[in-house]
Design a protein around this motif. Structure first.
Motif, PDB file in Angstrom:
ATOM      1  N   TYR A  61      44.836  42.097  33.227  1.00 30.85           N
ATOM      2  CA  TYR A  61      44.594  43.516  33.482  1.00 30.85           C
ATOM      3  C   TYR A  61      43.930  44.193  32.293  1.00 30.85           C
ATOM      4  N   LEU A  62      44.296  43.808  31.071  1.00 28.34           N
ATOM      5  CA  LEU A  62      43.670  44.389  29.889  1.00 28.34           C
ATOM      6  C   LEU A  62      42.171  44.111  29.868  1.00 28.34           C
ATOM      7  N   PHE A  63      41.787  42.860  30.078  1.00 25.09           N
ATOM      8  CA  PHE A  63      40.375  42.498  30.076  1.00 25.09           C
ATOM      9  C   PHE A  63      39.632  43.196  31.212  1.00 25.09           C
ATOM     10  N   GLU A  64      40.258  43.260  32.378  1.00 26.33           N
ATOM     11  CA  GLU A  64      39.616  43.914  33.519  1.00 26.33           C
ATOM     12  C   GLU A  64      39.378  45.395  33.241  1.00 26.33           C
ATOM     13  N   GLN A  65      40.403  46.088  32.753  1.00 23.51           N
ATOM     14  CA  GLN A  65      40.277  47.520  32.483  1.00 23.51           C
ATOM     15  C   GLN A  65      39.232  47.802  31.413  1.00 23.51           C
ATOM     16  N   LYS A 112      36.788  38.226  35.762  1.00 19.10           N
ATOM     17  CA  LYS A 112      37.743  37.154  35.520  1.00 19.10           C
ATOM     18  C   LYS A 112      37.827  36.869  34.016  1.00 19.10           C
ATOM     19  N   SER A 113      39.028  36.941  33.462  1.00 24.20           N
ATOM     20  CA  SER A 113      39.244  36.488  32.088  1.00 24.20           C
ATOM     21  C   SER A 113      39.815  35.076  32.171  1.00 24.20           C
ATOM     22  N   ILE A 150      30.086  38.086  39.490  1.00 26.52           N
ATOM     23  CA  ILE A 150      31.321  37.676  38.833  1.00 26.52           C
ATOM     24  C   ILE A 150      31.093  37.687  37.328  1.00 26.52           C
ATOM     25  N   ILE A 151      31.874  38.474  36.625  1.00 27.62           N
ATOM     26  CA  ILE A 151      31.789  38.555  35.171  1.00 27.62           C
ATOM     27  C   ILE A 151      32.943  37.760  34.586  1.00 27.62           C
ATOM     28  N   HIS A 160      30.803  36.276  27.213  1.00 20.37           N
ATOM     29  CA  HIS A 160      30.634  36.701  28.595  1.00 20.37           C
ATOM     30  C   HIS A 160      29.617  35.811  29.303  1.00 20.37           C
ATOM     31  N   ARG A 161      29.871  35.534  30.565  1.00 15.48           N
ATOM     32  CA  ARG A 161      28.897  34.910  31.458  1.00 15.48           C
ATOM     33  C   ARG A 161      28.955  35.660  32.788  1.00 15.48           C
TER      34      ARG A 161
END
Length: 205
Positions: A61-65, A112-113, A150-151, A160-161
């Protein structure tokens, strides 16, 4: 408060705020890539909410936010009801999922992390992981998107890809059939056959 007590308090706080769903009252589309027996067991019995599971949920959730905030600052993502919007299977409303967002050009957005190992795999293969491709195919099928971005973000290196996935109606139909079978198995409390060869040692019926 000493260090040990503070560490225990932090772990307890994480368990309470991680948003980890140990049991759902719906058939999550994110189950699509799992072995049917494993997905059935998780849905019917729930799964063990270990500290590691809480950590990964919280980190996700941290990476997504953070990614959504950066995309918003770039003017790339819609700031409306498309954030975490729900999509649903018309044939069985118990099958649902929540998308991360939508771009200003109308494309689906999924963040997606992943671990460094998974990031290296998808970078080497130069394509998204199959479980994520399957997931967004169903999102696009139910939300009527034609393209998904999709990140991927590496949790260890912050690399990042980005990949684009085109909607494939035939593939989405196959995946929907699989989800409908899983939903029926859950409804009937009838465990489906294992396809991974590992469920006998880690799941109960």
């Amino acid at each position: 408060m000493n260090a040990q007590n503070l560490q225990s308090a932090l772990i307890l706080q994480l368990r309470e705020t991680s948003k980890l769903e140990k049991r759902r009252d719906y058939i999550g589309i994110s189950n699509i890539s799992k072995c049917p027996r494993q997905a059935y067991s998780d849905l019917v019995h729930g799964f063990n909410g270990t500290d590691f599971a809480h950590q990964m949920a919280y980190a996700g959730y941290l990476f997504e936010q953070d990614a959504i905030a950066r995309l918003a600052a770039m003017g790339f993502v819609k700031q409306d009801g498309s954030l975490n919007a729900e999509v649903m299977c018309p044939a069985n409303p118990a099958i649902r999922g929540h998308v991360d967002g939508e771009t200003n050009l109308g494309d689906l957005l999924e963040i997606k992390s992943v671990s460094k190992r998974k990031f290296e795999i998808l970078s080497y293969q130069n394509r998204p992981l199959h479980e994520h491709t399957d997931q967004v195919q169903l999102y696009m099928h139910y939300g009527y998107w034609k393209t998904c971005l999709i990140i991927y973000i590496c949790r260890e290196t912050f690399e990042h890809r980005v990949f684009d996935v085109r909607y494939d109606a035939a593939k989405a139909g196959e995946l929907e059939t699989k989800m409908l079978s899983l939903a029926e198995a859950v409804k009937l409390k009838s465990p489906p056959a294992c396809t991974c060869g590992k469920c006998g040692s880690r799941h109960h019926e």
